[in-house]
Scaffold this motif. Structure first.
Motif, PDB file in Angstrom:
ATOM      1  N   MET A 170       0.838  -1.191   0.000  1.00  0.00           N
ATOM      2  CA  MET A 170       0.000   0.000   0.000  1.00  0.00           C
ATOM      3  C   MET A 170       0.879   1.248   0.000  1.00  0.00           C
ATOM      4  SD  MET A 170      -3.033   1.192   2.647  1.00  0.00           S
ATOM      5  CE  MET A 170      -1.971   1.244   4.091  1.00  0.00           C
ATOM      6  N   ALA A 171       0.517   2.233  -0.822  1.00  0.00           N
ATOM      7  CA  ALA A 171       1.188   3.530  -0.839  1.00  0.00           C
ATOM      8  C   ALA A 171       0.195   4.586  -0.391  1.00  0.00           C
ATOM      9  CB  ALA A 171       1.704   3.850  -2.237  1.00  0.00           C
ATOM     10  N   MET A 172       0.695   5.643   0.276  1.00  0.00           N
ATOM     11  CA  MET A 172      -0.196   6.686   0.766  1.00  0.00           C
ATOM     12  C   MET A 172       0.506   8.029   0.762  1.00  0.00           C
ATOM     13  SD  MET A 172      -0.050   4.709   4.310  1.00  0.00           S
ATOM     14  CE  MET A 172       1.012   3.392   3.686  1.00  0.00           C
ATOM     15  N   VAL A 173      -0.281   9.085   0.589  1.00  0.00           N
ATOM     16  CA  VAL A 173       0.262  10.438   0.615  1.00  0.00           C
ATOM     17  C   VAL A 173      -0.829  11.368   1.138  1.00  0.00           C
ATOM     18  CG1 VAL A 173      -0.424  10.943  -1.775  1.00  0.00           C
ATOM     19  CG2 VAL A 173       1.474  12.214  -0.732  1.00  0.00           C
ATOM     20  N   GLY A 174      -0.413  12.400   1.871  1.00  0.00           N
ATOM     21  CA  GLY A 174      -1.389  13.336   2.417  1.00  0.00           C
ATOM     22  C   GLY A 174      -0.782  14.709   2.624  1.00  0.00           C
ATOM     23  N   TYR A 175      -1.651  15.703   2.718  1.00  0.00           N
ATOM     24  CA  TYR A 175      -1.240  17.089   2.929  1.00  0.00           C
ATOM     25  C   TYR A 175      -2.123  17.713   4.002  1.00  0.00           C
ATOM     26  CZ  TYR A 175      -1.069  22.142   2.244  1.00  0.00           C
ATOM     27  OH  TYR A 175      -0.993  23.498   2.461  1.00  0.00           O
ATOM     28  N   THR A 176      -1.510  18.471   4.922  1.00  0.00           N
ATOM     29  CA  THR A 176      -2.250  19.188   5.960  1.00  0.00           C
ATOM     30  C   THR A 176      -1.848  20.655   5.963  1.00  0.00           C
ATOM     31  OG1 THR A 176      -2.372  17.225   7.380  1.00  0.00           O
ATOM     32  CG2 THR A 176      -2.745  19.353   8.427  1.00  0.00           C
ATOM     33  N   TYR A 177      -2.858  21.533   6.001  1.00  0.00           N
ATOM     34  CA  TYR A 177      -2.635  22.961   6.193  1.00  0.00           C
ATOM     35  C   TYR A 177      -3.246  23.342   7.536  1.00  0.00           C
ATOM     36  CZ  TYR A 177      -2.999  28.030   5.707  1.00  0.00           C
ATOM     37  OH  TYR A 177      -2.911  29.383   5.912  1.00  0.00           O
ATOM     38  N   THR A 178      -2.443  23.922   8.431  1.00  0.00           N
ATOM     39  CA  THR A 178      -2.892  24.277   9.772  1.00  0.00           C
ATOM     40  C   THR A 178      -2.739  25.772   9.988  1.00  0.00           C
ATOM     41  OG1 THR A 178      -2.302  22.115  10.690  1.00  0.00           O
ATOM     42  CG2 THR A 178      -2.529  23.938  12.241  1.00  0.00           C
ATOM     43  N   GLN A 179      -3.836  26.417  10.336  1.00  0.00           N
ATOM     44  CA  GLN A 179      -3.827  27.839  10.715  1.00  0.00           C
ATOM     45  C   GLN A 179      -3.740  27.945  12.234  1.00  0.00           C
ATOM     46  OE1 GLN A 179      -7.654  28.808   8.958  1.00  0.00           O
ATOM     47  NE2 GLN A 179      -6.661  30.079   7.393  1.00  0.00           N
ATOM     48  N   VAL A 180      -2.924  28.881  12.703  1.00  0.00           N
ATOM     49  CA  VAL A 180      -2.792  29.148  14.136  1.00  0.00           C
ATOM     50  C   VAL A 180      -3.105  30.624  14.369  1.00  0.00           C
ATOM     51  CG1 VAL A 180      -1.303  29.025  16.156  1.00  0.00           C
ATOM     52  CG2 VAL A 180      -0.952  27.416  14.263  1.00  0.00           C
ATOM     53  N   ALA A 181      -4.032  30.904  15.282  1.00  0.00           N
ATOM     54  CA  ALA A 181      -4.386  32.288  15.614  1.00  0.00           C
ATOM     55  C   ALA A 181      -4.242  32.469  17.119  1.00  0.00           C
ATOM     56  CB  ALA A 181      -5.815  32.592  15.174  1.00  0.00           C
ATOM     57  N   ARG A 182      -3.427  33.427  17.522  1.00  0.00           N
ATOM     58  CA  ARG A 182      -3.242  33.748  18.941  1.00  0.00           C
ATOM     59  C   ARG A 182      -3.223  35.266  19.080  1.00  0.00           C
ATOM     60  NH1 ARG A 182       2.922  31.218  19.289  1.00  0.00           N
ATOM     61  NH2 ARG A 182       3.669  32.122  17.353  1.00  0.00           N
ATOM     62  N   GLY A 183      -4.421  35.843  19.136  1.00  0.00           N
ATOM     63  CA  GLY A 183      -4.529  37.296  19.162  1.00  0.00           C
ATOM     64  C   GLY A 183      -4.144  37.885  17.823  1.00  0.00           C
ATOM     65  N   ASP A 184      -3.216  38.835  17.851  1.00  0.00           N
ATOM     66  CA  ASP A 184      -2.751  39.460  16.612  1.00  0.00           C
ATOM     67  C   ASP A 184      -1.597  38.702  15.969  1.00  0.00           C
ATOM     68  OD1 ASP A 184      -4.579  41.514  16.923  1.00  0.00           O
ATOM     69  OD2 ASP A 184      -3.218  42.704  18.169  1.00  0.00           O
ATOM     70  N   ASP A 185      -1.141  37.642  16.621  1.00  0.00           N
ATOM     71  CA  ASP A 185       0.025  36.891  16.148  1.00  0.00           C
ATOM     72  C   ASP A 185      -0.450  35.605  15.494  1.00  0.00           C
ATOM     73  OD1 ASP A 185       2.509  35.891  15.697  1.00  0.00           O
ATOM     74  OD2 ASP A 185       2.970  35.452  17.789  1.00  0.00           O
ATOM     75  N   ASP A 186      -0.569  35.604  14.171  1.00  0.00           N
ATOM     76  CA  ASP A 186      -1.080  34.444  13.446  1.00  0.00           C
ATOM     77  C   ASP A 186       0.041  33.767  12.668  1.00  0.00           C
ATOM     78  OD1 ASP A 186      -3.478  35.273  14.419  1.00  0.00           O
ATOM     79  OD2 ASP A 186      -4.201  36.114  12.526  1.00  0.00           O
ATOM     80  N   GLY A 187      -0.213  32.545  12.292  1.00  0.00           N
ATOM     81  CA  GLY A 187       0.758  31.805  11.492  1.00  0.00           C
ATOM     82  C   GLY A 187       0.123  30.560  10.907  1.00  0.00           C
ATOM     83  N   HIS A 188       0.943  29.726  10.279  1.00  0.00           N
ATOM     84  CA  HIS A 188       0.419  28.503   9.685  1.00  0.00           C
ATOM     85  C   HIS A 188       1.527  27.469   9.488  1.00  0.00           C
ATOM     86  CE1 HIS A 188       1.622  31.047   6.181  1.00  0.00           C
ATOM     87  NE2 HIS A 188       2.198  29.908   5.826  1.00  0.00           N
ATOM     88  N   TYR A 189       1.100  26.241   9.268  1.00  0.00           N
ATOM     89  CA  TYR A 189       1.987  25.129   8.922  1.00  0.00           C
ATOM     90  C   TYR A 189       1.523  24.519   7.613  1.00  0.00           C
ATOM     91  CZ  TYR A 189       3.505  24.883  13.867  1.00  0.00           C
ATOM     92  OH  TYR A 189       3.998  25.150  15.127  1.00  0.00           O
ATOM     93  N   HIS A 190       2.481  24.071   6.796  1.00  0.00           N
ATOM     94  CA  HIS A 190       2.228  23.172   5.678  1.00  0.00           C
ATOM     95  C   HIS A 190       2.951  21.866   5.999  1.00  0.00           C
ATOM     96  CE1 HIS A 190       0.676  26.331   2.976  1.00  0.00           C
ATOM     97  NE2 HIS A 190       1.639  27.102   3.456  1.00  0.00           N
ATOM     98  N   GLN A 191       2.290  20.740   5.793  1.00  0.00           N
ATOM     99  CA  GLN A 191       2.979  19.466   5.997  1.00  0.00           C
ATOM    100  C   GLN A 191       2.555  18.451   4.943  1.00  0.00           C
ATOM    101  OE1 GLN A 191       3.744  18.044   9.949  1.00  0.00           O
ATOM    102  NE2 GLN A 191       3.457  15.901   9.360  1.00  0.00           N
TER     103      GLN A 191
END
Length: 358
Positions: free
Chosen positions: A281-302
């Motif tokens: 079996m082969a598998m692949v996936g992608y996750t986009y994560t948004q992080v919000a902490r007040g005015d300080d926001d960011g994100h992850y790509h994995q």
């Protein structure tokens, strides 16, 4: 291994011993500024052994129990804060017509419903959403829990859980959750919500202070131990299309902090797995994560990918790779399950190992 014995003319009891042992070698390209090689356990599945039993009471009703231990295969230590049966410990009744009612240390509805839909349920734990922020990879369990799971009606099944604080009043360290699943042919879908009130304020509450989020979550600049309310929700599904299975999942988590303000995560995940042969079996996936902490926001790509080869029905070999990119607002990349953060905004991890079920 299992044993079964007749206890009365119309009653049968069974007790089954089961488990999983999983270990491999993990390479991380940047762990606090240095590359790292580690022997790592629980890559595809958390190592465990357990006992599950039932007694037929007649009329479609059974008494049931499960005791499940988690451990570190690399050194033999107990998992889940050193608990003997830290993964699960419950007893209850089930009925063909009325569903199942169980009491003890259990998974909540978001874990039951959404955990089976995330890519880390078939890819290694390193594909978990950053820091397992939504807890659907089971960072913690619910103590003092009463759970009801309904029978299945036309593919639909309901799941309800309440965790007592075991203290005076109902405001501190209690939890409740609800979810629904739908299965029909190639489609498997679900939605769920969980709420924890002042989690981790004691060792005896619904969400115990010694088995909450790891200290690594402090990278977000707030101690999750000061959370006054945690809410997690999500929905997703998988669809089998020939040899392929497609998956989509969304989860959100909101931490309300005692010091004021909130910490919010949104996770968007897509995945596909494909049976190249009956054994590969082969598998692949992608996750986009948004992080919000007040005015300080960011994100992850994995991006996560891997292959799994079945040596038998019980034993498989696996090779998985992961790449994570954090935004500059987040600071360091840190793939969940690796030993430490990167000194940059990117991190790569590769793991190869063997898993055996019994």
């Amino acid at each position: 291994m299992s044993c079964a014995c007749a206890q009365a003319a119309n009653a049968q009891s069974t007790v089954t011993l089961y488990g999983i042992v999983d270990a491999g070698v993990l390479y991380t390209n940047n762990q606090q500024g240095h590359s790292s090689w580690q022997l790592a356990g629980g890559n595809e599945s958390g190592p465990r052994w357990g006992l599950i039993g039932s007694e037929d009471l007649g009329g479609g009703t059974k008494a049931n129990f499960r005791l499940e231990n988690g451990f570190n295969v690399a050194n033999g230590a107990l998992g889940q804060g050193g608990r003997m049966f830290g993964r699960q410990a419950w007893v209850g009744l089930s009925s063909v017509n009325w569903g199942a009612l169980t009491l003890g240390r259990q998974y909540n509805s978001t874990q039951d419903v959404l955990g089976t839909l995330q890519m880390s349920s078939y890819l290694a734990q390193y594909s978990t959403h950053p820091f397992d922020n939504d807890d659907i990879n089971n960072t913690f369990r619910t103590n003092n829990a009463v759970k009801y799971v309904s029978p299945t009606w036309a593919g639909l099944q309901a799941n309800l859980v309440y965790g007592f604080s075991n203290a005076t009043g109902f405001a501190d360290d209690n939890s409740w959750s609800a979810g629904v699943t739908y299965a029909n042919g190639p489609l498997n879908a679900g939605a769920a919500y969980a709420r924890m009130n002042r989690p981790a304020t004691s060792a005896s509450g619904a969400v115990a202070s010694d088995n909450y989020y790891p200290s690594s979550a402090s990278v977000f600049g707030a101690s999750l131990a000061s959370t006054t309310r945690q809410q997690t929700w999500g929905a997703g599904g998988t669809y089998a299309l020939g040899q392929a299975t497609l998956g989509l999942l969304y989860t959100g988590t909101n931490f309300e902090m005692e010091t004021g303000g909130t910490l919010r995560f949104n996770n968007y995940e897509g995945s596909v797995r494909y049976m190249l042969t009956p054994a590969l079996m082969a598998m692949v996936g992608y996750t986009y994560t948004q992080v919000a902490r007040g005015d300080d926001d960011g994100h992850y790509h994995q991006v996560s990918a891997g292959v799994q080869y079945l040596l038998s029905k019980r034993t498989d070999l696996y090779l998985n790779g992961f790449y994570q990119k954090a935004s500059s607002g987040i600071g360091s990349a840190w793939i969940d399950g690796t030993g430490g953060p990167s000194s940059t905004t990117t991190q790569v991890a590769v793991v190869a190992g063997i898993r055996q079920k019994f």
